[in-house]
Motif scaffolding. Structure first.
Motif, PDB file in Angstrom:
ATOM      1  N   VAL A   1       0.827  -1.208   0.000  1.00 11.93           N
ATOM      2  CA  VAL A   1       0.000   0.000   0.000  1.00 11.93           C
ATOM      3  C   VAL A   1       0.864   1.262   0.000  1.00 11.93           C
ATOM      4  O   VAL A   1       0.529   2.259  -0.661  1.00 11.93           O
ATOM      5  CB  VAL A   1      -0.987  -0.013   1.192  1.00 11.93           C
ATOM      6  CG1 VAL A   1      -0.255   0.074   2.530  1.00 11.93           C
ATOM      7  CG2 VAL A   1      -1.995   1.123   1.059  1.00 11.93           C
ATOM      8  N   LEU A   2       2.004   1.253   0.707  1.00 11.68           N
ATOM      9  CA  LEU A   2       2.876   2.430   0.733  1.00 11.68           C
ATOM     10  C   LEU A   2       3.482   2.704  -0.643  1.00 11.68           C
ATOM     11  O   LEU A   2       3.447   3.836  -1.140  1.00 11.68           O
ATOM     12  CB  LEU A   2       3.997   2.241   1.762  1.00 11.68           C
ATOM     13  CG  LEU A   2       3.602   2.310   3.241  1.00 11.68           C
ATOM     14  CD1 LEU A   2       4.818   2.034   4.130  1.00 11.68           C
ATOM     15  CD2 LEU A   2       3.014   3.678   3.576  1.00 11.68           C
ATOM     16  N   LEU A   3       4.032   1.667  -1.275  1.00 10.84           N
ATOM     17  CA  LEU A   3       4.663   1.847  -2.584  1.00 10.84           C
ATOM     18  C   LEU A   3       3.619   2.160  -3.648  1.00 10.84           C
ATOM     19  O   LEU A   3       3.866   2.960  -4.555  1.00 10.84           O
ATOM     20  CB  LEU A   3       5.451   0.598  -2.960  1.00 10.84           C
ATOM     21  CG  LEU A   3       6.259   0.682  -4.265  1.00 10.84           C
ATOM     22  CD1 LEU A   3       7.245   1.840  -4.224  1.00 10.84           C
ATOM     23  CD2 LEU A   3       6.998  -0.626  -4.518  1.00 10.84           C
TER      24      LEU A   3
ATOM     25  N   VAL B   1     -11.442   1.036  -6.050  1.00  6.60           N
ATOM     26  CA  VAL B   1     -11.754  -0.358  -6.381  1.00  6.60           C
ATOM     27  C   VAL B   1     -10.819  -0.868  -7.474  1.00  6.60           C
ATOM     28  O   VAL B   1     -10.318  -1.990  -7.408  1.00  6.60           O
ATOM     29  CB  VAL B   1     -13.226  -0.491  -6.820  1.00  6.60           C
ATOM     30  CG1 VAL B   1     -13.517  -1.916  -7.286  1.00  6.60           C
ATOM     31  CG2 VAL B   1     -14.159  -0.132  -5.667  1.00  6.60           C
ATOM     32  N   LEU B   2     -10.570  -0.040  -8.482  1.00  7.44           N
ATOM     33  CA  LEU B   2      -9.675  -0.433  -9.573  1.00  7.44           C
ATOM     34  C   LEU B   2      -8.256  -0.668  -9.064  1.00  7.44           C
ATOM     35  O   LEU B   2      -7.633  -1.700  -9.375  1.00  7.44           O
ATOM     36  CB  LEU B   2      -9.659   0.650 -10.649  1.00  7.44           C
ATOM     37  CG  LEU B   2      -8.672   0.442 -11.798  1.00  7.44           C
ATOM     38  CD1 LEU B   2      -9.021  -0.810 -12.583  1.00  7.44           C
ATOM     39  CD2 LEU B   2      -8.636   1.656 -12.706  1.00  7.44           C
ATOM     40  N   VAL B   3      -7.732   0.260  -8.281  1.00 15.13           N
ATOM     41  CA  VAL B   3      -6.372   0.146  -7.750  1.00 15.13           C
ATOM     42  C   VAL B   3      -6.256  -1.079  -6.844  1.00 15.13           C
ATOM     43  O   VAL B   3      -5.250  -1.801  -6.879  1.00 15.13           O
ATOM     44  CB  VAL B   3      -5.989   1.437  -6.981  1.00 15.13           C
ATOM     45  CG1 VAL B   3      -4.694   1.236  -6.200  1.00 15.13           C
ATOM     46  CG2 VAL B   3      -5.830   2.599  -7.952  1.00 15.13           C
ATOM     47  N   THR B   4      -7.280  -1.327  -6.041  1.00 14.24           N
ATOM     48  CA  THR B   4      -7.274  -2.492  -5.161  1.00 14.24           C
ATOM     49  C   THR B   4      -7.219  -3.787  -5.960  1.00 14.24           C
ATOM     50  O   THR B   4      -6.494  -4.728  -5.599  1.00 14.24           O
ATOM     51  CB  THR B   4      -8.530  -2.487  -4.256  1.00 14.24           C
ATOM     52  OG1 THR B   4      -8.564  -1.281  -3.492  1.00 14.24           O
ATOM     53  CG2 THR B   4      -8.514  -3.672  -3.305  1.00 14.24           C
TER      54      THR B   4
ATOM     55  N   THR C   1      -5.899  -3.243   3.142  1.00 14.14           N
ATOM     56  CA  THR C   1      -5.104  -2.024   3.353  1.00 14.14           C
ATOM     57  C   THR C   1      -5.219  -1.046   2.191  1.00 14.14           C
ATOM     58  O   THR C   1      -5.362   0.170   2.409  1.00 14.14           O
ATOM     59  CB  THR C   1      -3.616  -2.364   3.578  1.00 14.14           C
ATOM     60  OG1 THR C   1      -3.128  -3.151   2.475  1.00 14.14           O
ATOM     61  CG2 THR C   1      -3.417  -3.118   4.872  1.00 14.14           C
ATOM     62  N   VAL C   2      -5.181  -1.544   0.962  1.00 13.31           N
ATOM     63  CA  VAL C   2      -5.277  -0.641  -0.193  1.00 13.31           C
ATOM     64  C   VAL C   2      -6.672  -0.016  -0.266  1.00 13.31           C
ATOM     65  O   VAL C   2      -6.814   1.183  -0.513  1.00 13.31           O
ATOM     66  CB  VAL C   2      -4.943  -1.381  -1.504  1.00 13.31           C
ATOM     67  CG1 VAL C   2      -5.170  -0.469  -2.714  1.00 13.31           C
ATOM     68  CG2 VAL C   2      -3.487  -1.848  -1.501  1.00 13.31           C
TER      69      VAL C   2
ATOM     70  N   THR D   1      -2.817   8.888  -0.356  1.00 11.38           N
ATOM     71  CA  THR D   1      -2.542   9.685  -1.550  1.00 11.38           C
ATOM     72  C   THR D   1      -2.834  11.167  -1.299  1.00 11.38           C
ATOM     73  O   THR D   1      -2.144  12.042  -1.843  1.00 11.38           O
ATOM     74  CB  THR D   1      -3.367   9.194  -2.756  1.00 11.38           C
ATOM     75  OG1 THR D   1      -4.746   9.093  -2.399  1.00 11.38           O
ATOM     76  CG2 THR D   1      -2.870   7.847  -3.244  1.00 11.38           C
ATOM     77  N   ALA D   2      -3.827  11.456  -0.474  1.00 14.74           N
ATOM     78  CA  ALA D   2      -4.135  12.850  -0.144  1.00 14.74           C
ATOM     79  C   ALA D   2      -2.973  13.497   0.605  1.00 14.74           C
ATOM     80  O   ALA D   2      -2.581  14.639   0.315  1.00 14.74           O
ATOM     81  CB  ALA D   2      -5.411  12.925   0.697  1.00 14.74           C
TER      82      ALA D   2
END
Length: 256
Positions: free
Chosen positions: A43-45, A184-187, A239-240, A248-249
């Motif tokens: 999730v960090l990267l 949802v897409l990124v996850t 987590t994502v 991201t904010a």
């Protein structure tokens, strides 16, 4: 005159941000190394690459992949695996971050189909091993892994439904914000990448160590990898899905 590296980001800042992220990735992995299958690196990267772009993400991923060896040792198969997977992972999410907001707001049909294929791939993979009894591991481990695989299947199915409902509602003008659709897409992409990490490991390790792909050792290693794969995929989805927007904010404010 310095070449612009993005809004508010100079070459020196880019290197500094990548170095800080590499340190956070090392610290996060070290802190959670005692808990099998639970990690914060993905999730960090993912968020860092999405905000700062492909180059910064690949730089941080490469530094992380090499520096972690100072703690856990320079094992050839692990070094190759990390240098193959994490820079590519950063490149993928850096590319997603370059997609215009208008594209997320008016999601094209071809992108919807690709996202649905990603969801379907996760569900088929989990169902194949959870329902067919293909896992050749100890009975206790098998029960735990099968349970987690069904959890992953359920999460992927829920994301699939939510994603397609959101696409339909946006096209009907019922949903204004595209943020949920983006999450949802990124996850989904992160979950597929997590599964691919273990599958890549199942190829790289036997190849580097010379086991042979048909040997009993390779087969045992493949099935044994599910003990880490199942909880890692659950961890990635949770987590994502929950941290992508807030992280991201924060990173966008830092980039300014």
């Amino acid at each position: 005159m310095e070449k612009p590296y993005g809004k508010g980001v100079t070459p020196a800042k880019e290197i500094a941000y990548a170095a800080i992220m590499a340190a956070l990735l090392i610290g996060g992995q070290l802190a959670l190394s005692c808990v099998a299958g639970v990690e914060i690196v993905t999730v960090l990267l993912c968020c860092f690459s999405f905000v700062f772009g492909r180059r910064s993400g690949v730089l941080a991923a490469t530094a992380f992949s090499l520096l972690r060896c100072c703690i856990w040792g320079f094992y050839p198969n692990v070094v190759i695996l990390y240098l193959l997977y994490y820079p590519l992972f950063a490149f993928i999410f850096g590319s997603l971050g370059k997609v215009k907001q208008s594209t997320y707001e008016n999601f094209p049909i071809w992108a919807v189909i690709l996202a649905d294929i990603a969801f379907a791939a996760v569900m088929v993979f989990c169902a194949l091993f959870a329902a067919t009894g293909l896992l050749k591991i100890s009975r206790l481990a098998k029960t735990m892994v099968i349970t987690l695989l069904w959890v992953v299947f359920g999460l992927a199915a829920a994301l699939f439904i939510v994603f397609n409902v959101l696409v339909i509602l946006r096209r009907c003008g019922r949903v204004k914000s595209a943020d949920t659709l983006k999450v949802v897409l990124v996850t989904a992409v992160a979950a597929v990448c997590t599964i691919c990490f273990s599958l890549l490991d199942d190829v790289v390790t036997p190849l580097v160590l010379g086991w042979g792909f048909s040997s009993a050792t390779t087969v045992t290693y493949f099935y044994g990898s599910f003990i880490a794969l199942a909880p890692q995929t659950v961890c990635t989805i949770v987590t994502v899905a929950t941290l992508f927007l807030p992280l991201t904010a924060v990173l966008k404010k830092l980039k300014r």
